[in-house]
Design an enzyme around this catalytic site. Structure first.
Site, PDB file in Angstrom:
ATOM      1  N   CYS A   1      -7.953  17.164  -2.043  1.00  0.00           N
ATOM      2  CA  CYS A   1      -6.602  16.953  -2.573  1.00  0.00           C
ATOM      3  C   CYS A   1      -6.549  15.585  -3.263  1.00  0.00           C
ATOM      4  O   CYS A   1      -7.049  14.594  -2.739  1.00  0.00           O
ATOM      5  CB  CYS A   1      -5.556  17.017  -1.460  1.00  0.00           C
ATOM      6  SG  CYS A   1      -5.509  18.620  -0.652  1.00  0.00           S
TER       7      CYS A   1
ATOM      8  N   GLU B   1      -9.562   8.628  12.984  1.00  0.00           N
ATOM      9  CA  GLU B   1      -8.318   7.922  13.255  1.00  0.00           C
ATOM     10  C   GLU B   1      -7.239   8.848  13.807  1.00  0.00           C
ATOM     11  O   GLU B   1      -7.206  10.046  13.522  1.00  0.00           O
ATOM     12  CB  GLU B   1      -7.819   7.139  12.047  1.00  0.00           C
ATOM     13  CG  GLU B   1      -7.817   7.865  10.729  1.00  0.00           C
ATOM     14  CD  GLU B   1      -7.344   6.946   9.597  1.00  0.00           C
ATOM     15  OE1 GLU B   1      -8.209   6.436   8.873  1.00  0.00           O
ATOM     16  OE2 GLU B   1      -6.131   6.757   9.443  1.00  0.00           O
TER      17      GLU B   1
ATOM     18  N   CYS C   1      -0.687  12.088  16.273  1.00  0.00           N
ATOM     19  CA  CYS C   1      -1.248  12.796  15.121  1.00  0.00           C
ATOM     20  C   CYS C   1      -2.761  12.673  15.213  1.00  0.00           C
ATOM     21  O   CYS C   1      -3.293  11.571  15.262  1.00  0.00           O
ATOM     22  CB  CYS C   1      -0.728  12.142  13.840  1.00  0.00           C
ATOM     23  SG  CYS C   1      -1.510  12.776  12.351  1.00  0.00           S
TER      24      CYS C   1
ATOM     25  N   CYS D   1      -5.049  12.205  -1.574  1.00  0.00           N
ATOM     26  CA  CYS D   1      -5.359  11.947  -0.164  1.00  0.00           C
ATOM     27  C   CYS D   1      -6.617  11.096   0.007  1.00  0.00           C
ATOM     28  O   CYS D   1      -7.651  11.378  -0.607  1.00  0.00           O
ATOM     29  CB  CYS D   1      -5.523  13.282   0.557  1.00  0.00           C
ATOM     30  SG  CYS D   1      -5.910  13.105   2.305  1.00  0.00           S
TER      31      CYS D   1
ATOM     32  N   CYS E   1      -3.016   8.834   5.462  1.00  0.00           N
ATOM     33  CA  CYS E   1      -4.204   9.501   6.026  1.00  0.00           C
ATOM     34  C   CYS E   1      -5.498   8.891   5.531  1.00  0.00           C
ATOM     35  O   CYS E   1      -5.713   8.762   4.331  1.00  0.00           O
ATOM     36  CB  CYS E   1      -4.230  10.968   5.606  1.00  0.00           C
ATOM     37  SG  CYS E   1      -2.697  11.806   5.843  1.00  0.00           S
TER      38      CYS E   1
ATOM     39  N   CYS F   1     -13.251  15.205   4.998  1.00  0.00           N
ATOM     40  CA  CYS F   1     -12.620  16.468   4.597  1.00  0.00           C
ATOM     41  C   CYS F   1     -13.230  16.907   3.279  1.00  0.00           C
ATOM     42  O   CYS F   1     -13.604  16.079   2.455  1.00  0.00           O
ATOM     43  CB  CYS F   1     -11.117  16.237   4.437  1.00  0.00           C
ATOM     44  SG  CYS F   1     -10.190  17.725   3.975  1.00  0.00           S
TER      45      CYS F   1
HETATM   46  N1  SAH Z   1      -5.544  19.153   5.769  1.00  0.00           N
HETATM   47  C1  SAH Z   1      -4.246  19.368   6.302  1.00  0.00           C
HETATM   48  C2  SAH Z   1      -3.730  18.281   7.228  1.00  0.00           C
HETATM   49  C3  SAH Z   1      -3.985  16.849   6.877  1.00  0.00           C
HETATM   50  S1  SAH Z   1      -2.945  15.966   5.787  1.00  0.00           S
HETATM   51  C4  SAH Z   1      -3.257  19.643   5.199  1.00  0.00           C
HETATM   52  O1  SAH Z   1      -3.643  19.610   4.044  1.00  0.00           O
HETATM   53  O2  SAH Z   1      -2.119  19.961   5.491  1.00  0.00           O
HETATM   54  C5  SAH Z   1      -1.309  15.966   6.391  1.00  0.00           C
HETATM   55  C6  SAH Z   1      -0.277  15.969   5.265  1.00  0.00           C
HETATM   56  O3  SAH Z   1      -0.242  14.730   4.540  1.00  0.00           O
HETATM   57  C7  SAH Z   1      -0.559  17.037   4.216  1.00  0.00           C
HETATM   58  O4  SAH Z   1       0.641  17.640   3.824  1.00  0.00           O
HETATM   59  C8  SAH Z   1      -1.139  16.225   3.075  1.00  0.00           C
HETATM   60  O5  SAH Z   1      -1.064  16.918   1.880  1.00  0.00           O
HETATM   61  C9  SAH Z   1      -0.309  14.973   3.153  1.00  0.00           C
HETATM   62  N2  SAH Z   1      -0.877  13.795   2.511  1.00  0.00           N
HETATM   63  C10 SAH Z   1      -2.157  13.402   2.412  1.00  0.00           C
HETATM   64  N3  SAH Z   1      -2.274  12.253   1.741  1.00  0.00           N
HETATM   65  C11 SAH Z   1      -1.018  11.891   1.412  1.00  0.00           C
HETATM   66  C12 SAH Z   1      -0.468  10.788   0.697  1.00  0.00           C
HETATM   67  N4  SAH Z   1      -1.252   9.824   0.212  1.00  0.00           N
HETATM   68  N5  SAH Z   1       0.866  10.745   0.558  1.00  0.00           N
HETATM   69  C13 SAH Z   1       1.652  11.715   1.065  1.00  0.00           C
HETATM   70  N6  SAH Z   1       1.211  12.764   1.738  1.00  0.00           N
HETATM   71  C14 SAH Z   1      -0.121  12.868   1.899  1.00  0.00           C
END
Ligand code: SAH
Length: 344
Positions: free
Chosen positions: A115, A91, A104, A118, A332, A111
C-alpha cells in the site's frame, strides 16, 4: 520442534499423554503459559522436573523481549518494539481508553501488500508471526503495564489474512476461557481485502469485527493506492463483506484514510455512502499519517469535517479516528523502520 505457546489446550493434552504424562498436566501447563503468563519454564513451580525437561528439549517457550518503549506525553499511548528470538523486531501499541485498554498488534514482520501510504511495507515481507508471537505481544504488554487488556486490534504491521492459519489460531487462543479470555466482540481484524480469506473467516463464525481498508470508492483510484485492488475489485469486496455479515451478524467497518486531493472530495463521499449504506457499515475516517518516504498530505481539518458531515447526513455511522501518540511515531511501521536504520 514444538511451539508450546501456540498449542491449543487439546493439542497440549495430546502431547502430554504422548510424553507418558497425565493429561491434567496439560491444563497446568496451559494455565502457566496463558493465564499466569510466565516467561520461562523455570517459573512453573508445580510441574515435575521430568516434564519440564521434556518441554525444554522439544521447544523453547516463545517470549518476546522488550527492546524499546515510548510513552506519549499527550495521551499515555505506549509504543513497544519487541524482539523475537531470531532477532526480528515487531511493534505493538497500547492505548488507554475510558472503556478499557486496547492493544494493536502486528501479524507479520514487514508486509508484502505494498500500500502506497504505509511505512510497514516499504521493505517487503520478512516472515509470518507465529500465533505465540502474536499472543505474547498482548501478554508482554499486560506484564509491562500491570493492567488488563480488554480490546485487541490486529492493525499493526502485516496483513493478517496473508498469515491466515496463525491468525485464526491466535484469535481462538486469545478468546479461550482457559487463557486471557478476551471477548470476541472486543477484537478487530483489519484487512486490505483478500477476498477468499474474508469469506473463509466468515465461516469460522467468530464474533469478531472485520475492518476493511477501503480508502477509495472506485477500482481505478483504489489501484493507485493499493496493489491488492488489481486482484480483487470493489464489487467482489462488497460481496465478501455482505457474506461476512450474513454468516456472523457482525457489521463491517470500513477504514478510509483521507488524503488531501486524492480521495476526500464530495464525489468520494457520495461513493462511500453508496457502498456503506446497503451493508450498514461503520466508517472510520483516518486523516492519513504522512510518512517521509511518500508525499501524501493529510486532508485539512475542514475537509475531514465536511466529509464526515456528508456521511452523517446520509445516516451512515461515522467516526474520525482520534490520533493517539502523535509524538511517538504513531503511523504503522515507523518505529520499527527507525530502529532498523539506527542499527545499520
Ligand atoms: N494490513 C491490514 C492491517 C494493517 S494497517 C490492512 O491493510 O488493513 C491498519 C490500517 O492503517 C489500514 O487501514 C491501513 O490502510 C492504514 N494505514 C497504514 N498506513 C497509514 C498511514 N500512513 N496513514 C493512515 N492510515 C494508514
Amino acid at each position: 520442534m514444538y511451539d508450546i505457546k501456540s498449542m491449543t489446550i487439546e493439542e497440549l493434552q495430546e502431547w502430554t499423554v504422548q510424553q507418558g504424562e497425565k493429561k491434567f498436566r496439560a491444563g497446568q501447563l496451559y494455565d502457566w503459559i496463558h493465564r499466569k503468563k510466565v516467561r520461562s519454564y523455570e517459573a512453573m513451580t508445580n510441574i515435575p522436573g521430568s516434564l519440564l525437561q521434556k518441554c525444554r528439549q522439544q521447544g523453547e517457550l516463545v517470549a518476546l523481549t522488550k527492546v524499546r518503549m515510548q510513552e506519549s506525553k499527550l495521551d499515555g499511548t505506549r509504543k513497544y518494539l519487541f524482539a523475537c528470538s531470531d532477532g526480528n523486531v515487531v511493534e505493538s501499541v497500547w492505548m488507554k481508553y475510558k472503556h478499557g485498554n486496547s492493544v494493536c498488534i502486528s501479524s507479520q514482520v514487514g508486509c508484502r501488500m505494498g500500500c502506497s501510504f504505509c511505512a510497514s511495507t516499504l521493505d517487503g515481507l520478512e516472515r509470518n508471526l507465529l500465533a505465540s508471537e502474536m499472543l505474547d505481544q498482548v501478554y508482554a504488554i499486560e506484564e509491562d503495564t500491570g493492567e488488563r487488556v480488554s480490546n485487541v486490534v490486529v492493525m499493526g504491521t502485516g496483513e493478517p489474512m496473508d498469515n491466515y492459519e496463525n491468525l485464526v489460531r491466535f484469535l481462538k487462543m486469545l478468546t479461550d476461557e482457559n487463557g486471557l479470555h478476551i471477548s470476541q466482540r472486543n477484537i478487530t481484524v483489519s484487512t486490505c481485502g483478500i477476498v477468499p480469506r474474508m469469506r473463509q473467516l466468515a465461516e469460522e463464525k467468530l464474533q469478531i469485527t472485520l475492518a476493511l481498508s477501503l480508502h477509495a470508492v472506485t477500482d481505478e483510484k483504489r489501484k493507485k493506492l493499493m496493489p491488492i485492488a488489481n486482484r480483487y475489485c470493489i464489487r467482489e469486496l462488497m460481496d465478501a463483506c455482505a457474506y461476512y455479515f450474513e454468516q456472523t451478524g457482525r457489521r463491517i467497518t470500513f477504514e478510509y484514510s483521507l488524503v488531501n486531493g486524492v480521495n476526500d472530495t464530495m464525489e468520494d463521499a457520495k461513493g462511500l455512502i453508496r457502498l456503506a449504506k446497503p451493508l450498514h457499515c461503520h466508517v472510520n475516517l483516518i486523516p492519513v499519517n504522512p510518512i517521509k518516504e511518500r508525499d501524501y498530505v493529510q486532508s485539512s481539518r475542514e475537509s475531514v469535517e465536511n466529509f464526515k458531515k456528508n456521511l452523517e447526513n446520509a445516516h451512515v455511522q461515522v467516526t474520525v479516528r482520534r490520533e493517539m501518540g502523535r509524538d511517538i511515531d504513531g503511523a504503522c511501521g515507523q518505529l520499527r523502520r527507525r530502529h532498523l536504520s539506527e542499527a545499520d
